[in-house]
Write a protein that holds these residues in place. Structure first.
Motif, mmCIF file in Angstrom:
data_model
loop_
_atom_site.group_PDB
_atom_site.id
_atom_site.type_symbol
_atom_site.label_atom_id
_atom_site.label_comp_id
_atom_site.label_asym_id
_atom_site.label_seq_id
_atom_site.Cartn_x
_atom_site.Cartn_y
_atom_site.Cartn_z
ATOM 1 N N LEU A 87 0.822 -1.204 0.062
ATOM 2 C CA LEU A 87 -0.005 0.033 0.039
ATOM 3 C C LEU A 87 1.051 1.349 -0.139
ATOM 4 O O LEU A 87 0.712 2.253 -0.751
ATOM 5 C CB LEU A 87 -0.708 0.012 1.267
ATOM 6 N N VAL A 98 -5.572 8.399 -0.325
ATOM 7 C CA VAL A 98 -6.032 6.979 -0.098
ATOM 8 C C VAL A 98 -6.600 7.272 1.308
ATOM 9 O O VAL A 98 -5.750 7.519 2.168
ATOM 10 C CB VAL A 98 -4.984 5.945 -0.167
ATOM 11 N N LEU A 100 -8.961 5.058 4.046
ATOM 12 C CA LEU A 100 -9.620 3.755 4.390
ATOM 13 C C LEU A 100 -9.734 3.815 6.052
ATOM 14 O O LEU A 100 -9.410 4.310 6.799
ATOM 15 C CB LEU A 100 -8.571 2.764 4.368
ATOM 16 N N VAL A 103 -7.281 -0.213 7.304
ATOM 17 C CA VAL A 103 -6.152 -0.519 6.597
ATOM 18 C C VAL A 103 -5.942 -1.931 6.249
ATOM 19 O O VAL A 103 -5.607 -2.342 5.185
ATOM 20 C CB VAL A 103 -4.855 0.144 6.907
ATOM 21 N N THR A 105 -8.178 -4.211 5.457
ATOM 22 C CA THR A 105 -8.818 -4.637 4.412
ATOM 23 C C THR A 105 -8.558 -4.415 2.936
ATOM 24 O O THR A 105 -9.084 -4.890 1.856
ATOM 25 C CB THR A 105 -10.186 -4.090 4.416
ATOM 26 N N HIS A 106 -7.479 -3.529 2.694
ATOM 27 C CA HIS A 106 -6.738 -2.950 1.307
ATOM 28 C C HIS A 106 -6.192 -4.280 0.746
ATOM 29 O O HIS A 106 -5.589 -4.982 1.501
ATOM 30 C CB HIS A 106 -5.801 -1.975 1.532
ATOM 31 N N TYR A 109 -2.592 -4.702 1.264
ATOM 32 C CA TYR A 109 -1.849 -4.602 2.572
ATOM 33 C C TYR A 109 -1.011 -5.661 2.877
ATOM 34 O O TYR A 109 -1.296 -6.890 2.668
ATOM 35 C CB TYR A 109 -2.802 -4.566 3.320
#
Length: 538
Positions: A87, A98, A100, A103, A105-106, A109
């Motif tokens: 990320l 960005v 979120l 984080v 769930t990206h 990641y």
């Protein structure tokens, strides 16, 4: 009504924080301090618990990382800094911020280290100026649970000012570094051209180490065997490195290079000690296409060497090489003046002093023939012999004045060192040199002559129990003759002769002779070899 007033007041407060942050950023030019102010201002502006900023080099590798919200003990337990992948690496491409809620769930990641505190909400953006992304700003764990669009807009506004501040700080840092390189270059040039200055090459190594914050700096100069050798060094294990040879030829072209230690040093064939270093820079010392040496710079850790470092080091090395060339020319001119003066003195001794002494000697000899046998005749003969010895000494002085290698030491000086090194323990060692030994003998034959003298004198002192040793070296009639006479007990019948056999092989290799005569009255070693035609034109 009260709620709307609170919103307006909160917005005004945040705008005030943004303006204050912008003002403090443009006032500072020290890059680490600029980065700390950016992180602190961003945390206060959006109400984050944690914040960090990373600045990347031209290759996209993390160069500087400043964080806030994590104490030093926790940071030490976390270990290495983020590598800018996943990320965080996405932000290097610029674009919108960005934001979120979680984080983890990206899709890009990659996880946190074991000791890293848990983080959920995330706001990140690239710090961009005129299309170039200088770094990333990361904010996590909003005090409101998640970061709002307004938080993102404020962070983006701060980021624009931060990008300009970072660019200005880098330009200021580069200008200071160039000024430091220029000052060091002037200092080195001044010392190189000073007739009685300090060791300028040592100064080159020390100054480059200071300017580059290097672990080790080595100055390589051409060696006598056609390769390079480390002449000066500064830093870790510097003394171990001095004198180490490379395998690259001194005439081979060397290009300015930055990279890993292995990639830079392996082509040189330079065997380095265990120096903590992860990167290296190689810069040739070139004066008008004439290679004079090489600078090798090793550094451990960030920041990495970049093209700016290389260009500044090249300019410094070019100036140092130019000064080296001028110094060599000055020393050559001074040596030529000394040799011309010696030649004048030698010519005057030969044309005036020796000729007058010779004429006086002939006159005395003619008078000697007319005097009857007796004490007056004997005294006159002794004076004639003394005059002959004086003429021989003057001739030796003339040959010594033609010694063309006063700095390193010609054959005469090397033979004197042999005598001084062995003339102890109650043994008297005398030396007589006749003929132009320094002009007539090439390097190889000179080495043989010195080796024969050393072996002969050493054997006479250690094994023959001699009280008196006479060493003589004569150049005459196209050959060089080394004679060692002693008054010792002679060579025992079953004594080892390995040293004498080596001398005999040296003579045979040069189509010469080596003879040893020994008895109760002492031993005589006579070693002779022809002088190559190109060695000296008599």
């Amino acid at each position: 009504m009260t709620s709307r007033a609170d919103v307006v007041e909160d917005a005004a407060d945040r705008l005030r924080l943004l303006l204050d942050a912008n003002r403090t950023l443009v006032e500072e030019l020290d890059l680490p301090e600029v980065l700390r102010r950016i992180v602190t201002a961003a945390i206060d502006l959006v109400g984050a618990r944690y914040g960090a900023i990373g600045v990347f080099d031209d290759d996209g590798r993390l160069e500087v990382f400043i964080h806030a919200g994590i104490d030093d003990e926790t940071a030490a337990q976390i270990g290495h800094l983020p590598r800018g992948r996943g990320l965080l690496g996405d932000l290097l491409d610029g674009g919108p911020a960005v934001r979120l809620d979680d984080v983890t769930t990206h899709p890009h990641y990659t996880g946190f280290p074991a000791e890293h505190p848990p983080m959920r909400s995330f706001l990140g953006l690239g710090l961009e100026v005129r299309g170039r992304v200088y770094g990333n700003l990361y904010l996590t764990d909003s005090a409101h649970g998640t970061f709002s669009e307004e938080d993102a807009e404020l962070a983006r506004a701060l980021g624009e000012t931060a990008g300009v501040a970072i660019a200005n700080a880098r330009l200021y840092d580069e200008s200071r570094r160039r000024e430091a390189w220029s000052s060091a270059s002037a200092e080195v040039t001044r010392e190189l051209l000073s007739p009685d200055g300090i060791d300028a090459l040592e100064l080159v190594a020390v100054r480059v180490q200071e300017l580059t914050r290097a672990s080790l700096v080595a100055v390589l100069l051409p060696a006598g065997d056609g390769t390079y050798a480390v002449s000066r060094a500064a830093g870790t294990h510097s003394q171990e490195l001095v004198g180490v040879r490379t395998t690259i030829a001194a005439a081979a072209p060397v290009e300015p290079t930055i990279g890993t230690v292995a990639a830079v040093c392996a082509p040189l064939g330079l065997d380095l000690p265990d120096v903590p270093a992860s990167q290296a820079m190689l810069v040739p010392l070139v004066d008008a296409d004439d290679p004079r040496g090489i600078l090798v710079v090793l550094r451990d850790g960030p920041p990495r060497f970049d093209d700016t470092d290389l260009s500044m080091a090249e300019a410094f090395a070019g100036q140092a090489a130019l000064a080296l060339g001028k110094r060599d020319l000055r020393q050559a001119r001074e040596a030529m003046l000394v040799l011309e003066d010696r030649d004048r003195i030698a010519r005057d001794l030969h044309d005036h002093v020796i000729q007058r002494l010779f004429a006086s000697g002939l006159t005395l000899q003619s008078v000697h023939a007319t005097i009857p046998v007796g004490a007056p005749r004997d005294r006159l003969a002794a004076q004639v012999a003394e005059m002959d010895e004086t003429i021989r000494q003057i001739r030796r002085t003339i040959f010594e004045l033609h010694d063309t290698d006063p700095g390193q030491g010609g054959v005469r000086r090397r033979l004197r060192r042999v005598v001084s090194a062995t003339g102890d323990g109650g043994t008297a060692v005398t030396l007589q040199i006749d003929g132009p030994v320094d002009l007539a003998l090439d390097d190889g034959l000179a080495d043989d002559v010195v080796a024969v003298a050393r072996e002969g004198v050493s054997n006479a002192r250690r094994h023959a129990q001699a009280e008196r040793i006479e060493l003589r070296c004569v150049v005459r009639g196209g050959e060089v003759v080394v004679t060692v006479n002693d008054d010792g007990r002679g060579i025992p019948e079953h004594a080892r002769r390995s040293g004498l056999d080596n001398l005999a092989r040296r003579a045979e290799a040069r189509c010469g002779t080596c003879r040893v005569t020994s008895g109760r009255g002492g031993t005589t070693l006579r070693w002779a070899a022809p002088i190559p035609d190109e060695g000296y034109d008599a």
